[in-house]
Design a protein around this motif. Structure first.
Motif: not given
Length: 73
Positions: A37-44
């Motif tokens: 599974s792809p990693p969860a998107p990181v919003s900075s």
């Protein structure tokens, strides 16, 4: 201290079983892709410039970069 003695070995088939061509590798990857599974998107969030205080580089790292022609010249 780690015990590096080997008491038993895993059974290996012929060497040809360990070698494969690119097509078989791609097929293996395609079959396994459903398990990853792809990693969860990181919003900075943006950081205020007042919170940025600079970067500290250890002297040994600075000397290493200084000795590299891409960075030090």
């Amino acid at each position: 201290m780690t015990n590096l003695e080997v008491h038993d070995t895993a059974p290996l088939g012929p060497v040809s079983d360990l070698e494969g061509d690119l097509a078989s590798l791609r097929g293996d990857c395609a079959r396994m892709s459903g398990h990853w599974s792809p990693p969860a998107p990181v919003s900075s969030l943006p950081v205020s410039p007042s919170l940025i205080h600079g970067v500290t580089v250890p002297p040994t790292s600075a000397r290493l970069l200084d000795a590299m022609s891409d960075y030090g010249d």
